[in-house]
Design an enzyme around this catalytic site. Structure first.
Site, PDB file in Angstrom:
ATOM      1  CB  ILE A  63       8.047 170.007 102.987  1.00 50.65           C
ATOM      2  CG1 ILE A  63       6.564 170.251 102.701  1.00 50.65           C
ATOM      3  CG2 ILE A  63       8.514 170.830 104.186  1.00 50.65           C
ATOM      4  CD1 ILE A  63       5.639 169.948 103.864  1.00 50.65           C
ATOM      5  CE1 TYR A  86      20.986 164.896 104.732  1.00 52.97           C
ATOM      6  CE2 TYR A  86      20.449 166.910 103.565  1.00 52.97           C
ATOM      7  CZ  TYR A  86      20.363 166.126 104.691  1.00 52.97           C
ATOM      8  OH  TYR A  86      19.655 166.577 105.770  1.00 52.97           O
ATOM      9  NE  ARG A 139      17.152 161.951  95.132  1.00 52.14           N
ATOM     10  CZ  ARG A 139      16.684 161.156  96.093  1.00 52.14           C
ATOM     11  NH1 ARG A 139      17.004 159.886  96.130  1.00 52.14           N
ATOM     12  NH2 ARG A 139      15.886 161.646  97.033  1.00 52.14           N
TER      13      ARG A 139
END
Lengths: 165, 138
Positions: free
Chosen positions: A100, A135, A137
């Site tokens: 999600i 973030y 990654r």
């Protein structure tokens, strides 16, 4: 469980958004329903919002179907022009690990690109290593570390003193 | 020192662009400025503006002189506008080596929330943003 939709928030979602803001935040500054409703869905919206919704048969343990949200607005950088500023981004704990969050981030980036924004900016607390890793990654740069930007805040009380000078 | 603070007009964009460049040069990042007065005119003065702007103006006879109290007046006007719109807080970023600015703001009651609360600014831009927008579902 992989069944969820992302959609634009509507005024009927404001009570869910308020609930998720309260759950996600630590501290005493809490928004009010009326302000959230008017500020987001009045004549002049100050923010935009996506919500993540699951079908009724997958509702949360307390019976909620709105299980995540992202609040953003458009702002401006005098060096690069339009920016998308990601203000809040939260998925309920029992619904994490299903993609999600990744999907929300993808929709936000698509929105940024579609509206001709040069960049998407946001702030993260340095002890929130989980979020920082999430973030980084995906290619985010930490401007505080790389360029030395520090976030400053002037609270209302101090602002009123400045107006009087 | 005779000066006035007023809302910017479309015609001011060339001057605003000039000052943006001066500030970026002071910030040691002039190459980071990618937009000109044209983008400012388009983005700030259409029917759906993306920013608002105040300018400080001196009369002809005072041009090119150093200002006094102008920065303070600009801050005061910004604070006033925030008060009118019932804003709870003014937030902005400052570079960590920029001591004159840091001192100016701290003297007005600003708190460094990077230091006190650990907030960091992050960014997705250019390639990273495009990649994110294009990538398949995890």
């Amino acid at each position: 469980m992989a069944n969820f939709i992302l959609r634009k928030a509507e005024s009927k979602d404001v009570s869910d958004i308020l609930r998720l803001i309260k759950v996600s935040k630590v501290g005493d500054m809490v928004q009010h329903f009326v302000d959230l409703l008017e500020d987001g869905f009045g004549d002049h919206p100050f923010y935009h919002c996506f919500v993540a919704e699951v079908p009724k048969d997958q509702q949360s343990s307390e019976g909620y179907t709105v299980v995540g949200f992202a609040m953003y607005y458009f702002t401006y950088d005098p060096w690069i022009g339009k920016l998308l500023y990601l203000e809040d981004f939260y998925v309920m704990e029992e619904f994490r690990g299903f993609g999600i969050g990744s999907q929300i981030l993808k929709v936000l980036s698509e929105t940024a690109v579609k509206t001709r924004c040069s960049s998407m900016h946001f702030i993260v607390a340095e002890n929130n290593t989980q979020s920082i890793d999430f973030y980084k990654r995906r290619g985010a740069s930490d401007l505080s570390l790389e360029e030395g930007w520090r976030l400053f805040a002037i609270q209302k009380e101090e602002l009123l003193k400045i107006t009087a000078k | 020192m005779n000066f006035k603070i007023r809302a910017a007009k479309k015609d001011d964009c060339k001057d605003i662009s000039r000052m943006i460049m001066e500030l970026a040069t002071y910030g040691k990042m002039p190459d980071e400025v990618k937009i000109s007065h044209k983008e400012l005119e388009r983005d700030g003065f259409s029917s759906n503006p993306f920013f608002q702007c105040l300018v400080a103006e001196v009369p002809e006879e005072n041009k090119s002189k150093e200002g006094q109290g102008i920065g303070k007046s600009l801050m005061s006007k910004v604070a006033q506008l925030g008060k009118e719109k019932q804003c709870m807080r003014l937030q902005f970023a400052v570079l960590d080596w920029n001591t004159p600015s840091l001192d100016f703001y701290v003297a007005k009651g600003a708190q460094d929330v990077t230091a006190s609360e650990g907030w960091h600014f992050l960014r997705f831009d250019g390639e990273a943003l495009d990649k994110l927008a294009n990538e398949a579902e995890d």
